[in-house]
Write an enzyme that holds these catalytic residues in place. Structure first.
Site, PDB file in Angstrom:
ATOM      1  N   TYR A  69       5.721 -10.109  -7.080  1.00 17.19           N
ATOM      2  CA  TYR A  69       4.646  -9.163  -7.421  1.00 17.19           C
ATOM      3  C   TYR A  69       5.084  -8.242  -8.561  1.00 17.19           C
ATOM      4  O   TYR A  69       4.405  -8.127  -9.580  1.00 17.19           O
ATOM      5  CB  TYR A  69       4.272  -8.348  -6.182  1.00 17.19           C
ATOM      6  CG  TYR A  69       3.109  -7.412  -6.382  1.00 17.19           C
ATOM      7  CD1 TYR A  69       1.816  -7.912  -6.562  1.00 17.19           C
ATOM      8  CD2 TYR A  69       3.286  -6.031  -6.386  1.00 17.19           C
ATOM      9  CE1 TYR A  69       0.742  -7.049  -6.739  1.00 17.19           C
ATOM     10  CE2 TYR A  69       2.214  -5.172  -6.555  1.00 17.19           C
ATOM     11  CZ  TYR A  69       0.940  -5.687  -6.738  1.00 17.19           C
ATOM     12  OH  TYR A  69      -0.124  -4.838  -6.917  1.00 17.19           O
ATOM     13  N   PRO A 128      10.761   1.060  -2.074  1.00 14.79           N
ATOM     14  CA  PRO A 128      11.036   2.277  -2.855  1.00 14.79           C
ATOM     15  C   PRO A 128      11.149   3.509  -1.956  1.00 14.79           C
ATOM     16  O   PRO A 128      10.376   3.664  -1.009  1.00 14.79           O
ATOM     17  CB  PRO A 128       9.811   2.398  -3.771  1.00 14.79           C
ATOM     18  CG  PRO A 128       9.138   1.065  -3.722  1.00 14.79           C
ATOM     19  CD  PRO A 128       9.462   0.474  -2.394  1.00 14.79           C
ATOM     20  N   ASN A 150      -2.070   0.101   8.450  1.00 15.87           N
ATOM     21  CA  ASN A 150      -1.191  -0.113   9.613  1.00 15.87           C
ATOM     22  C   ASN A 150      -1.275   1.044  10.594  1.00 15.87           C
ATOM     23  O   ASN A 150      -1.487   0.859  11.794  1.00 15.87           O
ATOM     24  CB  ASN A 150       0.266  -0.194   9.145  1.00 15.87           C
ATOM     25  CG  ASN A 150       0.774  -1.617   9.100  1.00 15.87           C
ATOM     26  OD1 ASN A 150      -0.005  -2.555   9.188  1.00 15.87           O
ATOM     27  ND2 ASN A 150       2.070  -1.780   8.939  1.00 15.87           N
ATOM     28  N   PHE A 151      -1.061   2.247  10.069  1.00 17.76           N
ATOM     29  CA  PHE A 151      -1.020   3.438  10.922  1.00 17.76           C
ATOM     30  C   PHE A 151      -2.369   3.668  11.614  1.00 17.76           C
ATOM     31  O   PHE A 151      -2.423   3.996  12.799  1.00 17.76           O
ATOM     32  CB  PHE A 151      -0.642   4.682  10.111  1.00 17.76           C
ATOM     33  CG  PHE A 151       0.818   4.742   9.713  1.00 17.76           C
ATOM     34  CD1 PHE A 151       1.702   3.728  10.032  1.00 17.76           C
ATOM     35  CD2 PHE A 151       1.303   5.842   9.009  1.00 17.76           C
ATOM     36  CE1 PHE A 151       3.047   3.789   9.666  1.00 17.76           C
ATOM     37  CE2 PHE A 151       2.646   5.916   8.637  1.00 17.76           C
ATOM     38  CZ  PHE A 151       3.518   4.889   8.958  1.00 17.76           C
TER      39      PHE A 151
END
Length: 320
Positions: free
Chosen positions: A147, A276, A192-193
């Site tokens: 990516y 990161p 997700n959360f």
């Protein structure tokens, strides 16, 4: 008689692409939405089908496309690690062959073209916040490189077409964006959360949860992309488009728990390779050149996104 602008959006049935389709229709453009439905979905644009200025075409940008348009937004590429690592070779092809095909089309029909690049071109940055002049710290052989390097190569191609063929290009570096129509299983931190909190499951944090991200609501982002496309030919970018408000992943998790009223607990897992540790855009250029900055606060955007996922998990068609 004034003919409305004809705009091609590749990846137009994706999360960001679908909002871009909507907004351009609102301002009077004719929109050709092209998608291969790998991560995009017809549901995202179902409400636009039947609109007299909207057309949906199934097509993979790795193959040439022959259409007549005035502007091209090249948004096509899976953008979450779950999806872009599923078939990494295809991810690189989508970025590189896709850019070559869309640039070739733009050259043939003399269209203006915008590349949806990414903050991932900065890799795991050693400069903070990240200005456009920073060349990045990217691992070229890691699991995320398909990516990161694909998008970096696409930027190279855009600037070479600009130099070699005087093509009118715009390059936007998009930072973390969230909102309704995100894919529920894309592995991105906001979706997700929210899904975990709404289901009452443990919320998974990687590392110590103190790595930072800057979250831009999709409406703000789309406004920035259109502003960039509307600039004069002398403006090529790259220009960072994102929200400079920086939050730790743990703060985001706590906000989601509070806004959903969930009983979810935080659990910690090892940090993935090349993830990161800091990500924050320097948007000085966007403010100066585009007169753009985000206006939607994180909690306000999260409320709209939570409402979308709440409806989606209940098995109903969300209205957005």
């Amino acid at each position: 008689m004034h003919l409305e602008k004809r705009v091609l959006i590749t990846g137009g049935a994706g999360f960001i692409g679908s909002f871009l389709c909507e907004r351009l229709l609102e301002v009077g453009a004719t929109v050709l939405c092209v998608d291969n439905f790998f991560t995009g979905t017809r549901m995202n644009v179902a409400h636009l089908i039947g609109h007299p200025r909207f057309e949906l075409m199934r097509h993979d940008v790795c193959l040439p496309l022959y259409v007549e348009v005035d502007e091209i937004y090249n948004m096509a590429c899976p953008a979450s690690p779950v999806h872009y690592q599923f078939d990494p070779v295809q991810t690189t092809k989508t970025s590189v062959h896709g850019a070559i095909n869309m640039l070739g089309l733009a050259k043939r029909v003399k269209a203006k073209i915008l590349q949806a690049s990414t903050s991932e071109v900065y890799g795991d940055p050693v400069v903070h916040p990240q200005p456009e002049e920073y060349w990045g710290n990217v691992n070229p052989i890691g699991p995320r490189s398909c990516y990161d390097e694909g998008k970096r190569c696409a930027e190279t191609l855009f600037f070479d077409y600009h130099r070699q063929h005087a093509l009118r290009i715009k390059v936007a570096r998009i930072f973390n964006t969230y909102g309704p129509r995100m894919h529920p299983n894309d592995g991105r931190v906001v979706s997700n959360f929210i899904v975990q909190a709404l289901k009452g499951e443990d919320i998974t944090l990687y590392g110590d949860g103190l790595q930072t991200r800057s979250f831009c609501y999709v409406d703000d982002l789309v406004r920035g992309l259109i502003s960039l496309m509307e600039t004069g030919d002398e403006v090529t970018g790259p220009i960072n488009i994102g929200n400079p408000g920086e939050f730790t992943i743990r703060q985001l998790a706590e906000s989601v728990i509070a806004l959903t009223g969930s009983k979810s607990k935080l659990v910690f897992r090892p940090l993935p390779q090349d993830d990161p540790k800091q990500r924050q855009p320097d948007i000085t250029k966007a403010r100066a050149v585009l007169g753009w900055e985000p206006s939607i606060k994180l909690d306000d955007g999260l409320k709209k996104t939570i409402a979308y996922f709440d409806t989606l998990l209940a098995g109903q068609a969300p209205k957005v």
